[in-house]
Design a protein around this motif. Sequence first.
Motif, mmCIF file in Angstrom:
data_model
loop_
_atom_site.group_PDB
_atom_site.id
_atom_site.type_symbol
_atom_site.label_atom_id
_atom_site.label_comp_id
_atom_site.label_asym_id
_atom_site.label_seq_id
_atom_site.Cartn_x
_atom_site.Cartn_y
_atom_site.Cartn_z
ATOM 1 N N ASN A 526 0.829 -0.862 -0.463
ATOM 2 C CA ASN A 526 -0.038 -0.297 -0.445
ATOM 3 C C ASN A 526 1.278 0.852 0.046
ATOM 4 O O ASN A 526 0.755 2.637 -0.442
ATOM 5 N N GLN A 527 2.049 1.337 0.534
ATOM 6 C CA GLN A 527 2.885 2.523 0.585
ATOM 7 C C GLN A 527 3.598 2.815 -0.471
ATOM 8 O O GLN A 527 3.572 3.900 -0.647
ATOM 9 N N PHE A 528 4.084 2.115 -0.814
ATOM 10 C CA PHE A 528 5.053 2.146 -2.284
ATOM 11 C C PHE A 528 4.516 2.049 -3.349
ATOM 12 O O PHE A 528 4.736 0.668 -3.437
ATOM 13 N N ASN A 529 3.377 2.318 -3.635
ATOM 14 C CA ASN A 529 2.603 1.737 -4.864
ATOM 15 C C ASN A 529 2.255 2.466 -5.772
ATOM 16 O O ASN A 529 0.966 3.312 -5.291
ATOM 17 N N THR A 530 2.222 2.894 -6.662
ATOM 18 C CA THR A 530 2.613 3.751 -7.371
ATOM 19 C C THR A 530 0.047 5.192 -8.003
ATOM 20 O O THR A 530 0.077 5.162 -7.788
ATOM 21 N N THR A 531 -0.208 3.316 -7.856
ATOM 22 C CA THR A 531 -1.944 3.568 -8.621
ATOM 23 C C THR A 531 -2.552 2.268 -7.653
ATOM 24 O O THR A 531 -4.389 2.295 -7.787
#
Length: 667
Positions: A526-531
């Motif tokens: 969830n944190q480093f997830n661009t979309t």
Amino acid sequence: MQLTHCGSLRRLLVPADVYRQLHAAESFAEPPPSIASWIERLAQAGMLAPRDADELAAHFESLPAQDEARLAGAGAATADAAPEPPPLARAVHVGLIGGCTLQVLTGAIQSRWRARGVAATASYSWFHAESQLSALSDACDFFVLHLFIIQELSRLFAAFQTGERAAVEQEVQRLCARVRSAVEVAARGAKGRLCVVHTLCRASVSPWGVADGSYRRALDAINAVLYDVVDRFDNVLILDEDDLLAEYGRRGVLDHPYELFAHHGYAAAGFRNEMPPWGDPRAMTRFLELSADRYLDLFDAWSGHRRLKLVVVDLDNTLWPGVCGDEGFTWEDRETGWILHPYFAGLHEALRLLAARGVMLATCSKNDRAHVLGDWTGRAEPRRSGGPLHPDEFVTHSIDWDAKGERVRRMLALLGVAARDALFIDDNPVERAEVGSSVPGLEVFDGPMHEARSFLLSHPRLQFARVSAEARTRARSMRVHLERDALRPRAESEEEFLRGLEIKLHVTRASGADVPRAAELIARTNQFNTTHERIGRDTLEALAQGGKVWCMHASDRFMPYGLTGVIVLDEAGVRLYVMSCRVLGLRPELPFLSAVLRSAGWAERRPTAVVRECPRNEPCRSVFLRAGFRPVDADTWVLEHEAELYRADPGVYEVTVGHRVDGLRES
């Protein structure tokens, strides 16, 4: 053929030729004698009406009165007697394919799932041919298969009636092949979605007598085929009916003592318009509820939905008997000589099993830290192999005299875990109440401690369908993360800190073996997830075959972290970029991105990328800006010139691009 009265849902099975005569009976002045008895049965069942009666209107006029009577009966209910169900947080549509057992499950699915915050819908189809499994409905989130219908089992039962073992073996082999083929077709037809497959219940009465074991061996051989298929397909899981029936009992649910076929009570009732004399509605209802619960448990275990990430436990009288700071504690039970009292040993075992699944463990205790950890380590070290838990098996320890609620809050922030994704266990009800009120959303185990093992191992949110190698090292990698961050303030600069970590990044196009872990990373990050696009395994596998999916394996001087980064490309550039939070401290996001764009031939083609502001994804919102992209609009970025793309410092990052090999990654 099955005749159904649509208002009352009464049903009656008739031979096909009788059905055709009934269908034509309206044209006869007098019904033929061959169907007169069937017409009488229809009348007795309330399935006929006078020619001039408006039965449809009468049915709907009766509904308000039925509802009023029902509500009047429930008028005395209070909030204490019937607590409000949780708000519906998600919707799930399940496709049921099989025999009469699944026909009666829809109500249980809707009521049981609603109690867990799920709006459930179900569609049912009778299993009639393997071909229907080759292209399953796109509307379903997952599927349930019950392949053991009468038509499939009748030949096996007929073989037993011959008394010939060769005939029985032949039918067992035929049915095994049939079951294996059907499940394989369904696994592929589901296009990566989950298929839950029922086993065939073991009969309680053998047709060849109590001294014979061939009947049970035959059924076990058929079920063994199902378990073999599970090992071949990531999207097939088993619902073992014997496991469910062991929890509640078989009598009143199955017709094995009375008939040959593997009917269940309500299913048999549907064909007879009444419960058979051996049926127990209460037992059958419980079986349906357990089945509905297990479907959702398996779906959540497979998808990773709302999985708990952290279990926090107290120490004194929770992890061991006695108070360490006062009289001390001992692993041995003086009365039995066992290592640990029974329920303490069970809790240690459950926690170790959860750690092997990838769940992090931590402690929160009111004690003197140095004394407790020293005493605990000294007592655990001699029994390190398979004995009591060692302090090193926990990610972190919070041991002091402050209130536990505040310390649990700080621990969650340190580990990057939301309160809703953690569980707290303490033998003291006062401490449980304090922590529960201080940390909203945190789950607190509130049962007797001897039930903690069963609670942990059966908890729906602590189930895993598959455990990746990366998940097994999650606790170790989190400890390394904390140790690594403790070194950061000692370095003169961030570059010096990173240079001392000996970071290695291996970048490669995803292979088929990478897809399950890549899909897990996309689903859970969830944190480093661009979309926040949740690309399913089937879609991801097709993209990987087309060379659109790239993976990053990271390591430093502390440990290898495994597959921790995924970039999905499309016709314009970067479609999705996700990275595990466990390697964010290594700052590998820019080296990975630049390596992919250059290796895939995109660096000189003005690639675009999308970043959507989603809950909790702040760490990735500036990644393309820092990589050299320029904004096009609020969500879209473009790399105008290859020269502007970030270049990794080889003194900090050793980046290789190539194929995967066991152990070390090499170019």
